[in-house]
Every structure is written in C-alpha cells, then in structure tokens.
Design an enzyme around this catalytic site. Sequence first.
Site, mmCIF file in Angstrom:
data_model
loop_
_atom_site.group_PDB
_atom_site.id
_atom_site.type_symbol
_atom_site.label_atom_id
_atom_site.label_comp_id
_atom_site.label_asym_id
_atom_site.label_seq_id
_atom_site.Cartn_x
_atom_site.Cartn_y
_atom_site.Cartn_z
ATOM 1 N N TYR A 111 0.746 -1.184 0.066
ATOM 2 C CA TYR A 111 0.070 -0.252 0.003
ATOM 3 C C TYR A 111 0.931 1.270 0.040
ATOM 4 O O TYR A 111 1.914 1.318 0.717
ATOM 5 C CB TYR A 111 -0.656 0.026 1.215
ATOM 6 C CG TYR A 111 -1.564 1.141 1.424
ATOM 7 C CD1 TYR A 111 -3.195 1.216 0.880
ATOM 8 C CD2 TYR A 111 -1.114 2.272 2.040
ATOM 9 C CE1 TYR A 111 -3.784 2.404 0.936
ATOM 10 C CE2 TYR A 111 -2.027 3.551 2.106
ATOM 11 C CZ TYR A 111 -3.265 3.559 1.781
ATOM 12 O OH TYR A 111 -4.038 4.550 1.701
ATOM 13 N N GLU A 199 -3.544 7.441 -4.254
ATOM 14 C CA GLU A 199 -3.526 6.304 -3.297
ATOM 15 C C GLU A 199 -3.001 5.021 -4.510
ATOM 16 O O GLU A 199 -3.850 4.868 -5.491
ATOM 17 C CB GLU A 199 -4.968 5.837 -2.717
ATOM 18 C CG GLU A 199 -4.606 4.439 -1.749
ATOM 19 C CD GLU A 199 -5.966 4.299 -1.216
ATOM 20 O OE1 GLU A 199 -6.204 4.481 -0.093
ATOM 21 O OE2 GLU A 199 -6.940 3.855 -1.771
#
Length: 395
Positions: A111, A199
């Site tokens: 992530y 993101e």
Amino acid sequence: MNLHEYQAKSLLSEVGIDVPPNLLLKQASAKQVATALPSSETGRWVVKAQVHSGARGKAGGVRLVASGDEVVEAADALIGTRLVTGQTGPAGLPVDAVLVEPAAKIEHEYYLAVTVDRALQRVVMIASPQGGMDIEAVAASHPEAIFRAVVNPTVGLAAYQARDLAFALGLEGPQVKAFVGLALKLYRAFVERDAALIEINPLARVEGGDLAVVDAKVSLDDNAGYRQADWWQQRDVAQEDPAERKAIDHGLNYVSLDGNIACMVNGAGLAMATMDLIQHAGGMPANFLDVGGGTSAAKVTEAFKLILENPRVEAILVNIFGGIVRCDLIAEGILEAAREVALDVPTVVRLAGTNAEQGRRMLAESGLALTAEDDLAAAAGRAVELANKSREAAR
Ligand code: GDP
Ligand code: MN
C-alpha cells in the site's frame, strides 16, 4: 473531486510514473478489442469497472480473463450496470466504462499513499506491506504494519524518507531505488495537481521483482478546481451525489450525511458547531451546508430546495449569523423558497446579528409554520424535538 482509475493512472504517467498499457472501453466492442488490446505476456487481462469507489474487486468489478473474447464478454457484463461495493451504498454507481490491462503476475501487494494529515497539518506519505485490502482495516488490526513519512513543506519529501519507507516495506536491491523514484514522483504529482489523496493500492511486486502500479485512486481538492481546469472539466458527474453536484453548480458547500435534521448555516465553522449541537441534543444532521458568508436570497432559496429534496429530512435548522450578510435578506430567501416549494417540514430559524429583528418579524408575519429561537442550543434542541414529533406522527 474524484478521478476514475484510468484518469488517475494518466495523471501519474504525466509525472513519469510507469503505469500498465491499457484500453478504455465505453462499450463491449469486439472490433476495438481486436485492434487495440495491449499485448499480455501472461496471456491474461484484467477488466475493471470504472466507478468512483474502491473495493470493486470484492464486488465483482475486477475480472481476470484469458482471451480477447473473454475481455469483450466481461466488458459486456459490466458496462451499463450499476456496481454496488462496500463503499457505495445500496444503489451503487453506474459503470459507463471499463479499463482493460494486461494482468500482472502479483507476488505481493503493498500500500502506498500521499494525503494530508489534518492533525499534523502536514502532507504525509503512508506505506504498508499489507496492501490490497482496506487500509483502515489494516490500521485497526495491525497498526504496526503502517509506516508514515511526514513531509516538511519547505523541503518536500526527502529521498532518505522514501528510502526509510522502502526498507520498512522490506524491499531489497533495485526495488529500493525504484520505490524511491516512485515515491518522489508521487509526492510531486500530489503537490502539482492540488491533490487531497493519491493512493496506489495495491502497489504490487510482480514476478521478476519489479514494482507495478496495479490500482490508483486520485482525489483532487475541489477548492483548487480552477487551477486544475483540465481535470475539473473531465470530472464525471454521473458518479457524484446529485445533491452535492447541484450544490456545486449553485456555489453552495453541501455534503450529504445520514441523519434526519437538515441544517443551513453561513460559514463552515458555524456549520460544524451547529452540527455538533444537533448531535449534542440527540439528533443526527442530514447534511453539512454552508451558504457562504456573503450569501443572497437566491442562494438561500436554492439551498432550501436542495434540503427539501432529501426524503430523510424530518426537521430543518436554519442558523444564520448576520455579519457580512443581512438577516432580512435571509428571511426573504426563506420566504421565497417557501413560496416555490411546499415547506412541509418543521423548520426552526435562529437569526442573530445585522437586521435580525427585522428578519424575525418578516418570518413571523408570513404565516408560515416556522419556529423562531434566539438561543442556538435551544434551537438545536427544538429541531430535534420537532423531528421526533414528525416521525411519531408519520408512524
Ligand atoms: P479495488 O478492489 O477497487 O481496490 O480494485 P483493484 O484494482 O485494487 O483490484 C482488487 C484486487 O484484484 C487487487 O488487490 C488484486 O488482488 C486483484 N487484481 C487486480 N488487478 C490484478 C492483476 O492485474 N493481476 C492479478 N493477479 N490480480 C489483480
Ligand atoms: Mn485497489
């Protein structure tokens, strides 16, 4: 404003970040697939519904397929439907396009994100070796698996900070250098594009050890829309909350919420305080609405219409402080709105400041069923009480 994944990837490629080759399909066209499908070393492709939501994978919006025919099939199954994910609410979002990419051979999912930490008042880069899934869930169950770099705004993200994150993720050898390059470009994209969030989830380690941007999400700051005109013009209004979209068109600051007590306030801080008081009085706000400091009667009318379109609203609390704006103008807007739309929801009005008395008199003489209150806490309590009453009456 949120971007679609395909737009987010194009924004990232503008700052030199490698993204997979892709094909955007707005209809399931065998011809387009035959001519423009990017080649895949693995012989597999991924077909992804383009909606403003994450968690598409779990909802069936991300499909792995093994031929051009299957690409067309998957596109046909997705385009024109609505995708309901854990983040969309029961109505889901319309799938007007799918993004097709060669499937990555994923060995591990990381992530990586850049966003603003409001408490720290800094941009932060967040990384985790536990990517792919919902980062909030990781933060709750494995807070130790989340790493952050707080960026000094004058210096920008420093290479050593990016290296620290790379080591925290357990990257090795050439991956470290690749990650540092990616992180620095990501930070640059965040600043240059006035983003609120970028993101990459997952950032994947693929077979052979390379890092690949498998998914990308970008949210730009609405307040900078005028500076990012090229992206602003491309925003997909079909994905947006209709009430919020209308509010933008009328220059109102509106956010839909889940409660039953609508509020209309001038000034963002006062609006938040008003929502707090509604909650304190035992109610739940139906929206955040800031009509602005120097609002007009016409804007108030539009605001009222917007509020009344929400079927959950059982009471309205108007809280206006007449500083820049005059309370008699607000009263005029309320009366105008009541004339245009049937104001059949109990409404509490608190006017204070310039020409408040005149405004109150106008409302009292209107014959409308409005409740005037001078004290804000009392007004919030009254709105909650009226909402409860109208709910009981409806039963
Ligand atoms: P999201 O569910 O909306 O976040 O969509 P993603 O693009 O992140 O896809 C969800 C999941 O599908 C990823 O976490 C991967 O596990 C899987 N996935 C997506 N693209 C690929 C791909 O190219 N190859 C493989 N093997 N899996 C993929
Ligand atoms: Mn994802």
